[in-house]
Design a protein around this motif. Structure first.
Motif, mmCIF file in Angstrom:
data_model
loop_
_atom_site.group_PDB
_atom_site.id
_atom_site.type_symbol
_atom_site.label_atom_id
_atom_site.label_comp_id
_atom_site.label_asym_id
_atom_site.label_seq_id
_atom_site.Cartn_x
_atom_site.Cartn_y
_atom_site.Cartn_z
ATOM 1 N N UNK A 57 6.132 -4.837 -63.727
ATOM 2 C CA UNK A 57 7.209 -3.840 -63.690
ATOM 3 C C UNK A 57 8.569 -4.453 -64.008
ATOM 4 N N UNK A 58 8.572 -5.727 -64.428
ATOM 5 C CA UNK A 58 9.802 -6.382 -64.837
ATOM 6 C C UNK A 58 10.587 -7.030 -63.720
ATOM 7 N N UNK A 59 9.937 -7.293 -62.593
ATOM 8 C CA UNK A 59 10.617 -7.906 -61.452
ATOM 9 C C UNK A 59 10.262 -9.391 -61.353
ATOM 10 N N UNK A 60 11.219 -10.203 -60.950
ATOM 11 C CA UNK A 60 10.924 -11.601 -60.615
ATOM 12 C C UNK A 60 10.047 -11.607 -59.367
ATOM 13 N N UNK A 61 9.233 -12.634 -59.220
ATOM 14 C CA UNK A 61 8.322 -12.683 -58.074
ATOM 15 C C UNK A 61 8.358 -14.040 -57.390
ATOM 16 N N UNK A 62 7.963 -14.026 -56.132
ATOM 17 C CA UNK A 62 7.736 -15.250 -55.367
ATOM 18 C C UNK A 62 6.418 -15.066 -54.643
ATOM 19 N N UNK A 63 5.564 -16.079 -54.735
ATOM 20 C CA UNK A 63 4.236 -16.023 -54.126
ATOM 21 C C UNK A 63 4.076 -17.195 -53.173
ATOM 22 N N UNK A 70 2.935 -24.936 -50.901
ATOM 23 C CA UNK A 70 3.824 -24.680 -52.033
ATOM 24 C C UNK A 70 4.213 -23.204 -52.150
ATOM 25 N N UNK A 71 5.347 -22.981 -52.804
ATOM 26 C CA UNK A 71 5.824 -21.648 -53.150
ATOM 27 C C UNK A 71 5.911 -21.574 -54.665
ATOM 28 N N UNK A 72 5.437 -20.467 -55.245
ATOM 29 C CA UNK A 72 5.478 -20.267 -56.690
ATOM 30 C C UNK A 72 6.363 -19.061 -56.981
ATOM 31 N N UNK A 73 7.358 -19.249 -57.836
ATOM 32 C CA UNK A 73 8.227 -18.158 -58.263
ATOM 33 C C UNK A 73 8.158 -18.043 -59.776
ATOM 34 N N UNK A 74 8.180 -16.806 -60.270
ATOM 35 C CA UNK A 74 8.298 -16.564 -61.710
ATOM 36 C C UNK A 74 9.575 -15.771 -61.913
ATOM 37 N N UNK A 75 10.465 -16.334 -62.699
ATOM 38 C CA UNK A 75 11.737 -15.692 -63.019
ATOM 39 C C UNK A 75 11.699 -15.297 -64.484
ATOM 40 N N UNK A 76 11.867 -14.017 -64.751
ATOM 41 C CA UNK A 76 11.756 -13.517 -66.123
ATOM 42 C C UNK A 76 12.882 -14.023 -67.017
ATOM 43 N N UNK A 78 15.074 -17.195 -66.668
ATOM 44 C CA UNK A 78 15.398 -18.395 -65.922
ATOM 45 C C UNK A 78 16.717 -18.998 -66.345
ATOM 46 N N UNK A 79 16.931 -20.227 -65.954
ATOM 47 C CA UNK A 79 18.186 -20.920 -66.232
ATOM 48 C C UNK A 79 18.453 -21.110 -67.721
ATOM 49 N N UNK A 80 17.419 -21.075 -68.546
ATOM 50 C CA UNK A 80 17.572 -21.272 -69.992
ATOM 51 C C UNK A 80 17.327 -19.980 -70.770
ATOM 52 N N UNK A 81 17.528 -18.846 -70.095
ATOM 53 C CA UNK A 81 17.383 -17.514 -70.708
ATOM 54 C C UNK A 81 15.987 -17.262 -71.257
ATOM 55 N N UNK A 82 14.981 -17.820 -70.595
ATOM 56 C CA UNK A 82 13.592 -17.537 -70.937
ATOM 57 C C UNK A 82 12.798 -17.521 -69.629
ATOM 58 N N UNK A 83 11.590 -16.956 -69.627
ATOM 59 C CA UNK A 83 10.793 -16.959 -68.398
ATOM 60 C C UNK A 83 10.486 -18.381 -67.949
ATOM 61 N N UNK A 102 5.733 -19.208 -71.664
ATOM 62 C CA UNK A 102 5.668 -18.057 -72.561
ATOM 63 C C UNK A 102 4.839 -16.982 -71.871
ATOM 64 N N UNK A 103 5.470 -15.864 -71.561
ATOM 65 C CA UNK A 103 4.739 -14.722 -70.992
ATOM 66 C C UNK A 103 4.401 -13.781 -72.143
ATOM 67 N N UNK A 104 3.360 -14.133 -72.852
ATOM 68 C CA UNK A 104 2.984 -13.363 -74.025
ATOM 69 C C UNK A 104 2.350 -12.044 -73.616
ATOM 70 N N UNK A 105 2.284 -11.128 -74.545
ATOM 71 C CA UNK A 105 1.694 -9.817 -74.285
ATOM 72 C C UNK A 105 0.275 -10.000 -73.733
ATOM 73 N N UNK A 106 -0.011 -9.304 -72.660
ATOM 74 C CA UNK A 106 -1.324 -9.384 -72.042
ATOM 75 C C UNK A 106 -1.460 -10.451 -70.973
ATOM 76 N N UNK A 107 -0.423 -11.274 -70.775
ATOM 77 C CA UNK A 107 -0.486 -12.367 -69.805
ATOM 78 C C UNK A 107 -0.747 -11.844 -68.402
#
Length: 122
Positions: A57-63, A70-76, A78-83, A102-107
């Motif tokens: 749904x286009x939200x950043x996540x933390x798992x 460990x903690x895993x976060x995905x930021x759509x 990030x600091x370099x303007x990429x996921x 790379x969060x390619x289509x279907x990932x």
């Protein structure tokens, strides 16, 4: 310039009984390679399913944001303007790794299908 593939994977190593599995998070890039251990349980796997839904749904996540493991976060964006994926292993190694991916289509759909198969096989 060739495209560099960075990878972050969660790999189930072995069963620790009916309710948990020994696993590891593996991070691979040209610059860094590492792994950290974790214990997966059905609630953690179900929370990954919920995190993937939020990501779709286009939200950043933390798992697995806890004080143990460990903690895993995905930021759509990030600091370099990429996921990017951020893995924080504060309780064991005290190391944080930030890696663009790379969060390619279907990932997301691919990950959702894999987790459904794993949970369904239990």
């Amino acid at each position: 310039m060739a495209r560099v593939e960075n990878e972050v994977r969660v790999v189930v190593e072995s069963s620790m009984g009916d309710a948990s599995w020994e696993a590891k998070i593996e991070i691979t890039s040209l610059f860094v390679r590492g792994a950290t251990l974790l214990v997966l349980s059905r609630p953690k796997l179900e929370s990954w399913t919920q995190a993937l839904e939020a990501l779709s749904l286009g939200q950043d996540i933390t798992w697995m944001q806890t004080d143990r493991g460990p903690t895993v976060s995905i930021q759509l964006e990030g600091e370099r303007d990429c996921p990017e994926v951020v893995v924080e292993d504060e309780s064991i190694s005290m190391v944080t790794v930030r890696i663009p991916i790379a969060l390619e289509e279907g990932w997301v759909a691919s990950h959702q299908a894999r987790i459904r198969r794993f949970i369904g096989s239990l």
